[in-house]
Design a protein around this motif. Sequence first.
Motif, PDB file in Angstrom:
ATOM      1  N   ALA A 175       0.932  -1.251   0.022  1.00 26.37           N
ATOM      2  CA  ALA A 175       0.039  -0.118  -0.008  1.00 26.37           C
ATOM      3  C   ALA A 175       0.972   1.423  -0.087  1.00 26.37           C
ATOM      4  N   LEU A 176       1.823   1.280   0.869  1.00 22.67           N
ATOM      5  CA  LEU A 176       2.980   2.337   0.808  1.00 22.67           C
ATOM      6  C   LEU A 176       3.405   2.639  -0.314  1.00 22.67           C
ATOM      7  N   ASN A 177       3.805   1.617  -1.262  1.00 19.87           N
ATOM      8  CA  ASN A 177       4.573   1.889  -2.625  1.00 19.87           C
ATOM      9  C   ASN A 177       3.676   2.287  -3.743  1.00 19.87           C
ATOM     10  N   LEU A 178       2.377   1.699  -3.495  1.00 17.84           N
ATOM     11  CA  LEU A 178       1.403   2.284  -4.463  1.00 17.84           C
ATOM     12  C   LEU A 178       1.184   3.669  -4.393  1.00 17.84           C
ATOM     13  N   ILE A 179       1.134   4.231  -3.236  1.00 19.33           N
ATOM     14  CA  ILE A 179       0.925   5.837  -2.985  1.00 19.33           C
ATOM     15  C   ILE A 179       2.278   6.507  -3.349  1.00 19.33           C
ATOM     16  N   ARG A 180       3.258   6.109  -3.170  1.00 22.11           N
ATOM     17  CA  ARG A 180       4.673   6.713  -3.192  1.00 22.11           C
ATOM     18  C   ARG A 180       4.805   6.951  -4.668  1.00 22.11           C
ATOM     19  N   LEU A 181       4.341   5.739  -5.596  1.00 22.86           N
ATOM     20  CA  LEU A 181       4.689   5.970  -7.021  1.00 22.86           C
ATOM     21  C   LEU A 181       3.209   6.667  -7.622  1.00 22.86           C
ATOM     22  N   GLY A 182       2.203   7.216  -6.959  1.00 23.74           N
ATOM     23  CA  GLY A 182       1.322   7.845  -7.618  1.00 23.74           C
ATOM     24  C   GLY A 182       0.059   6.916  -8.331  1.00 23.74           C
ATOM     25  N   GLN A 183       0.186   5.633  -7.790  1.00 21.67           N
ATOM     26  CA  GLN A 183      -0.629   4.739  -8.294  1.00 21.67           C
ATOM     27  C   GLN A 183      -2.247   4.836  -7.518  1.00 21.67           C
ATOM     28  N   ALA A 184      -2.192   5.408  -6.526  1.00 22.00           N
ATOM     29  CA  ALA A 184      -3.283   5.635  -5.484  1.00 22.00           C
ATOM     30  C   ALA A 184      -2.943   6.681  -4.703  1.00 22.00           C
ATOM     31  N   THR A 185      -4.052   7.199  -4.135  1.00 15.37           N
ATOM     32  CA  THR A 185      -4.072   8.355  -3.094  1.00 15.37           C
ATOM     33  C   THR A 185      -4.312   7.910  -1.768  1.00 15.37           C
ATOM     34  N   ILE A 186      -5.420   6.950  -1.843  1.00 12.80           N
ATOM     35  CA  ILE A 186      -5.776   6.287  -0.369  1.00 12.80           C
ATOM     36  C   ILE A 186      -5.818   5.096  -0.408  1.00 12.80           C
ATOM     37  N   MET A 187      -5.221   4.405   0.531  1.00 10.89           N
ATOM     38  CA  MET A 187      -5.231   2.727   0.646  1.00 10.89           C
ATOM     39  C   MET A 187      -5.690   2.418   2.116  1.00 10.89           C
ATOM     40  N   LEU A 188      -6.794   1.646   2.096  1.00 10.16           N
ATOM     41  CA  LEU A 188      -7.309   1.020   3.329  1.00 10.16           C
ATOM     42  C   LEU A 188      -6.609  -0.285   3.421  1.00 10.16           C
ATOM     43  N   THR A 189      -5.702  -0.433   4.615  1.00 11.81           N
ATOM     44  CA  THR A 189      -4.727  -1.648   4.492  1.00 11.81           C
ATOM     45  C   THR A 189      -4.876  -2.489   5.873  1.00 11.81           C
ATOM     46  N   GLY A 190      -4.429  -3.824   6.093  1.00  9.67           N
ATOM     47  CA  GLY A 190      -4.223  -4.245   7.353  1.00  9.67           C
ATOM     48  C   GLY A 190      -4.359  -5.680   7.155  1.00  9.67           C
ATOM     49  N   GLY A 191      -5.034  -6.303   8.146  1.00 14.28           N
ATOM     50  CA  GLY A 191      -5.060  -7.680   8.355  1.00 14.28           C
ATOM     51  C   GLY A 191      -5.987  -8.512   9.185  1.00 14.28           C
ATOM     52  N   SER A 192      -6.575  -9.687   9.148  1.00 17.37           N
ATOM     53  CA  SER A 192      -7.419 -10.095   9.916  1.00 17.37           C
ATOM     54  C   SER A 192      -7.193 -11.765  10.149  1.00 17.37           C
ATOM     55  N   GLU A 193      -7.543 -12.120  11.169  1.00 16.41           N
ATOM     56  CA  GLU A 193      -7.342 -13.823  11.399  1.00 16.41           C
ATOM     57  C   GLU A 193      -8.297 -14.095  12.447  1.00 16.41           C
ATOM     58  N   ALA A 194      -8.869 -15.321  12.220  1.00 17.12           N
ATOM     59  CA  ALA A 194      -9.874 -16.138  13.160  1.00 17.12           C
ATOM     60  C   ALA A 194      -9.519 -17.594  13.290  1.00 17.12           C
ATOM     61  N   SER A 195      -8.704 -18.086  13.936  1.00 14.42           N
ATOM     62  CA  SER A 195      -8.045 -19.511  13.789  1.00 14.42           C
ATOM     63  C   SER A 195      -8.250 -20.007  15.241  1.00 14.42           C
ATOM     64  N   VAL A 196      -8.869 -19.457  16.264  1.00 17.66           N
ATOM     65  CA  VAL A 196      -9.079 -20.017  17.604  1.00 17.66           C
ATOM     66  C   VAL A 196     -10.387 -21.205  17.300  1.00 17.66           C
ATOM     67  N   ASN A 197     -10.066 -22.161  16.900  1.00 14.51           N
ATOM     68  CA  ASN A 197     -10.847 -23.298  16.644  1.00 14.51           C
ATOM     69  C   ASN A 197     -10.102 -24.581  16.485  1.00 14.51           C
ATOM     70  N   GLU A 198     -10.908 -25.690  16.388  1.00 16.63           N
ATOM     71  CA  GLU A 198     -10.611 -27.014  16.620  1.00 16.63           C
ATOM     72  C   GLU A 198      -9.153 -27.327  15.408  1.00 16.63           C
ATOM     73  N   ALA A 199      -9.425 -26.819  14.259  1.00 17.89           N
ATOM     74  CA  ALA A 199      -8.301 -26.920  13.208  1.00 17.89           C
ATOM     75  C   ALA A 199      -7.190 -25.950  13.419  1.00 17.89           C
ATOM     76  N   GLY A 200      -7.405 -24.899  13.939  1.00 20.09           N
ATOM     77  CA  GLY A 200      -6.065 -23.966  14.143  1.00 20.09           C
ATOM     78  C   GLY A 200      -5.421 -24.397  15.622  1.00 20.09           C
TER      79      GLY A 200
END
Length: 417
Positions: A175-200
């Motif tokens: 996201a940083l690089n896209l804005i730096r290079l002028g390919q975007a002005t605003i980027m919503l970025t981050g991450g999520s996880e939900a692995s507290v279950n039997e498989a995880g």
Amino acid sequence: MELKRVVVTGLGTLNPIGNNINEYWNNLEQGVSGAEMITSFDTAKFKTKFACQVKNFDALQHFDRKELRKYDLYCQYAMVSAHEAFLDSGLDLEKIDHDAAGVIWASGIGGIQTFMEEMRGYFAGDGTPRFSPFFIPKMIADIASGHISIRYGFRGPNYSTVSACASSTHALIDALNLIRLGQATIMLTGGSEASVNEAGMGGFNAMQAISTNNDEYKTASRPFDVTRDGFVMGEGAGALILEEYEHAKARGAKIYAELAGGGMTADAHHFTAPHPEGLGAKNVMINTLKNANLKLEDVDYINVHGTATPLGDIAEIKAITSVFGEHAYKLSVSSTKSMTGHLLGATGAIEAIAAIFAINKGIVPPTINHANPDPEIDPKVDLTLNKAKKREVNVALSNTFGFGGHNSSVVFKKFSE
């Protein structure tokens, strides 16, 4: 070409020690443990019976029942934290260029809960394939990014990054690089996880990667302590609005910090174990500071990967002392995973927010649950043990490393005109 400056104008989170940014920052400062016994499934036959879980989350406060059919839990967390960041940024959807606004969202695993539930239903039946039409789109790791873009009408770059526990830091860097290079002005970025279950939990138990200290679960996430026995599973999400500086300035946005640079390397050593001398970690910190045009002595604080694994903690501190030399003893280091647990693909996002907290508040969050020093860890490194520390933080580095030998780091600096 001259690179554009990138600033952080919005933050959001939903994690084991905070259901919003203010709650998260307060509990970081107070050194609160997010660990608790698991009640969402029967852990009687599992080696590990505890985790750092999101608390008091009611999806129906955020989504209607019909809408919820489309979202795995990891996607619900993504949508909630992204919305907080969007509101926090003060962006006006009627005044922005939607073609220049994008989303890069990370998850190391994606919809593992959905996959498990669908397979459980299939094998409990007569072999007839009766799957939900939402099965595949709920499960895939890129779908949160798609849903976020649909909600806000962001038609710019849109995809997911997957690099295990380095995933959301890679998302930030892209996201940083896209804005730096002028390919975007605003980027919503981050991450999520939900692995507290039997498989995880069962899968990480089989790897002997997570703590089995059920008797002392509240303090089981203990980075750098000689009694550490693995990481504590966490869940949740973190979201950041990145914006091109002139655009943010023109609309009078509040600015939390400047995202000055990022780095990416590989250990090329082992598929789960870190390089014993922290080679990839060394290189990624060097590359990050070079990318940001910063000097070693500029760094005040490092939010380390610090998972509380026997090998990983040693390798990372070795890397820090190797890279920073004498300055390693002047900067502050801490592992906020001691409080939040390890959010896998979301960890980079919430730890980036912790680094921004340190800059904004002049407070280094602590490494809690430490009682017994490890003789293999340099005692002269300030690990900010058990209590937050007041100090001016102008530059903060955040490290994340993932299975597969993936390393990514970002560096934030206090904003100035």
